[in-house]
Each structure stands twice: as structure tokens, then as C-alpha cells.
Design a protein around this motif. Structure first.
Motif, PDB file in Angstrom:
ATOM      1  N   VAL A  99       0.860  -1.184   0.000  1.00 13.09           N
ATOM      2  CA  VAL A  99       0.000   0.000   0.000  1.00 13.09           C
ATOM      3  C   VAL A  99       0.887   1.221   0.000  1.00 13.09           C
ATOM      4  N   PRO A 100       0.970   1.993  -1.069  1.00  9.18           N
ATOM      5  CA  PRO A 100       0.387   1.723  -2.389  1.00  9.18           C
ATOM      6  C   PRO A 100       1.150   0.609  -3.111  1.00  9.18           C
ATOM      7  N   VAL A 101       0.565   0.135  -4.188  1.00  8.37           N
ATOM      8  CA  VAL A 101       1.164  -0.949  -4.972  1.00  8.37           C
ATOM      9  C   VAL A 101       2.535  -0.501  -5.482  1.00  8.37           C
TER      10      VAL A 101
END
Length: 148
Positions: A99-101
Motif C-alpha cells: 500500500v500503495p502498490v
């Protein structure tokens, strides 16, 4: 019908590719790798660029790292270049579910085999630019003088 070995079949298939023929599919590949952004992406992923030392090992890089290293490349152009290199099997794209990718790009064996050549072309261009500029200036002056 004579039996052929796998190496003979590969040699015959390679003989079919001749970039001097208009219909040769290798022309598409030559067009792709002659793009300046392809050369710079391959060099950057290969461990070349600002803040690196010669002989640095290729490391996976995130999109933002590549964009910072390759000054002047737009987000759209870098995206298109990475997609085309991934499609051709020269770059792999790895998505890590954080998170985030996190998305990173890395050279494949095929990409590394081309990357060395591209680094050489980049080094040649950097090393000979003064000479090329001198020739351009002389040529342009001759054309200007001839026009008068």
C-alpha cells in the motif's frame, strides 16, 4: 526427406531474417531499438546513469526512479517505451501488493544482451559529440557560403 537437427533448423530460421529486405520482420525490431528512449531505458536499467559507477549491476527500478534518471522523458513516453520493451521480452514488470502498490522494472536476459550494445552506443555518442558538432558547424558554414 533428410532429418535436420535443432541447431540446423535454428540456423535456417536465422538465415531467413535479413534487414535489407523490405518485408523482413527484423526491421520492426531495428526501428524499436533505434529509439532514443529505448536506449536510455536499457542503459538506466543496466546500471548506467547519473550517480552510478561503471560496472554497477543492473537493479530493478521503479517508474519514478527511471523518470528521474532519464531527464526529459514524459510519463506517457516512458510508459509506452516500457510497455514495448515488456512486449518484446526485454523488460519484466513486477507488481508487489503493498500500500500503495509497488511496480518495478528489470531487464530480462534478452534485455541484458542488448543493453551492453546500447551502453556502448551511448558512450560513443557522449565521447564523439564535440567532433560531430565541429563537423556540423563546418558543413553548415560551407552550405551558407555556397548560398551567398
Amino acid at each position: 526427406m533428410p532429418t535436420t537437427t535443432a541447431s540446423q533448423r535454428r540456423a535456417a530460421a536465422k538465415a531467413e531474417y535479413d534487414a535489407f529486405f523490405a518485408q523482413c520482420p527484423s526491421r520492426q525490431l531495428l526501428e524499436r531499438i533505434s529509439d532514443k528512449w529505448v536506449a536510455l531505458v536499457l542503459a538506466a536499467l543496466g546500471g548506467d546513469g547519473p550517480g552510478t559507477t561503471p560496472g554497477d549491476e543492473p537493479q530493478p527500478m521503479r517508474f519514478s526512479e527511471l523518470q528521474r534518471r532519464i531527464s526529459g522523458v514524459s510519463q506517457k513516453m516512458l510508459t509506452q517505451t516500457l510497455r514495448s520493451l515488456e512486449r518484446d521480452g526485454m523488460v519484466t514488470r513486477t507488481v508487489t501488493p503493498t500500500v500503495p502498490v509497488t511496480v518495478s522494472y528489470e531487464l530480462t536476459d534478452l534485455g541484458r544482451s542488448l543493453q551492453g550494445l546500447m551502453k556502448g552506443i551511448k558512450a560513443w555518442a557522449e565521447g564523439h559529440m564535440t567532433e560531430v558538432l565541429t563537423h556540423r558547424g563546418g558543413y553548415d558554414q560551407e552550405k551558407c557560403d555556397a548560398a551567398d
